[in-house]
Design a protein around this motif. Structure first.
Motif, PDB file in Angstrom:
ATOM      1  N   ASP A  26       0.835  -1.208   0.000  1.00 23.11           N
ATOM      2  CA  ASP A  26       0.000   0.000   0.000  1.00 23.11           C
ATOM      3  C   ASP A  26       0.869   1.258   0.000  1.00 23.11           C
ATOM      4  O   ASP A  26       0.598   2.207  -0.749  1.00 23.11           O
ATOM      5  N   TYR A  29       2.535   1.729  -3.400  1.00 29.78           N
ATOM      6  CA  TYR A  29       1.558   2.195  -4.378  1.00 29.78           C
ATOM      7  C   TYR A  29       1.288   3.692  -4.213  1.00 29.78           C
ATOM      8  O   TYR A  29       1.272   4.443  -5.188  1.00 29.78           O
ATOM      9  N   GLN A  37       4.081   1.488 -10.113  1.00 27.09           N
ATOM     10  CA  GLN A  37       2.949   0.773  -9.504  1.00 27.09           C
ATOM     11  C   GLN A  37       2.665  -0.507 -10.276  1.00 27.09           C
ATOM     12  O   GLN A  37       2.436  -1.566  -9.689  1.00 27.09           O
ATOM     13  N   TYR A  70      -2.391  -7.220  -4.078  1.00 29.15           N
ATOM     14  CA  TYR A  70      -1.993  -6.019  -4.825  1.00 29.15           C
ATOM     15  C   TYR A  70      -2.914  -5.795  -6.024  1.00 29.15           C
ATOM     16  O   TYR A  70      -3.318  -4.665  -6.297  1.00 29.15           O
ATOM     17  N   PRO A  74      -4.933  -2.274  -4.099  1.00 27.59           N
ATOM     18  CA  PRO A  74      -4.449  -0.983  -4.585  1.00 27.59           C
ATOM     19  C   PRO A  74      -4.440  -0.848  -6.108  1.00 27.59           C
ATOM     20  O   PRO A  74      -4.840   0.189  -6.637  1.00 27.59           O
ATOM     21  N   LEU A  75      -4.028  -1.872  -6.829  1.00 24.17           N
ATOM     22  CA  LEU A  75      -3.829  -1.732  -8.275  1.00 24.17           C
ATOM     23  C   LEU A  75      -5.145  -1.737  -9.047  1.00 24.17           C
ATOM     24  O   LEU A  75      -5.385  -0.857  -9.859  1.00 24.17           O
TER      25      LEU A  75
END
Length: 111
Positions: A26, A29, A37, A70, A74-75
């Motif tokens: 996190d 990112y 990222q 991930y 976040p992604l």
């Protein structure tokens, strides 16, 4: 922990890979450019395959879990849900830790 992208070595060293936590992803990112990222996912993936091929299933499971998280949180690229489900299932198959099982339930609801 300050995570960095090293294009000269796209496989995380074992000590770093073992110590990575969700908040590290996190934080990375939040502090990184869009290309980095995205590149972090591929480093996680390259590391996952490296350690799985080396027979380190516990570390491969951890990296698979991190890749799933991930992608899912976040992604969230297009197709993130089925991809994250693939990697969380892989993590559970390699090492059915309670944390992975809990995240599998959470991810099953979609994002």
């Amino acid at each position: 922990m300050k995570l960095k992208i090293d294009f000269g070595e796209p496989v995380l060293d074992k000590e770093l890979a073992e110590s990575l936590e969700l908040r590290d992803l996190d934080d990375f990112y939040a502090a990184s450019s869009e290309p980095d990222q995205l590149n972090l996912f591929f480093i996680l993936l390259a590391s996952l395959h490296h350690y799985e091929d080396a027979g380190d299933t516990v570390l491969a499971a951890h990296l698979s879990f991190l890749a799933a998280y991930y992608l899912f949180t976040p992604l969230t690229p297009p197709g993130s849900w089925p991809l994250s489900m693939h990697y969380i299932e892989k993590a559970v198959c390699l090492d059915p830790k309670p944390e992975y099982l809990e995240w599998r339930e959470l991810m099953a609801g979609g994002n």
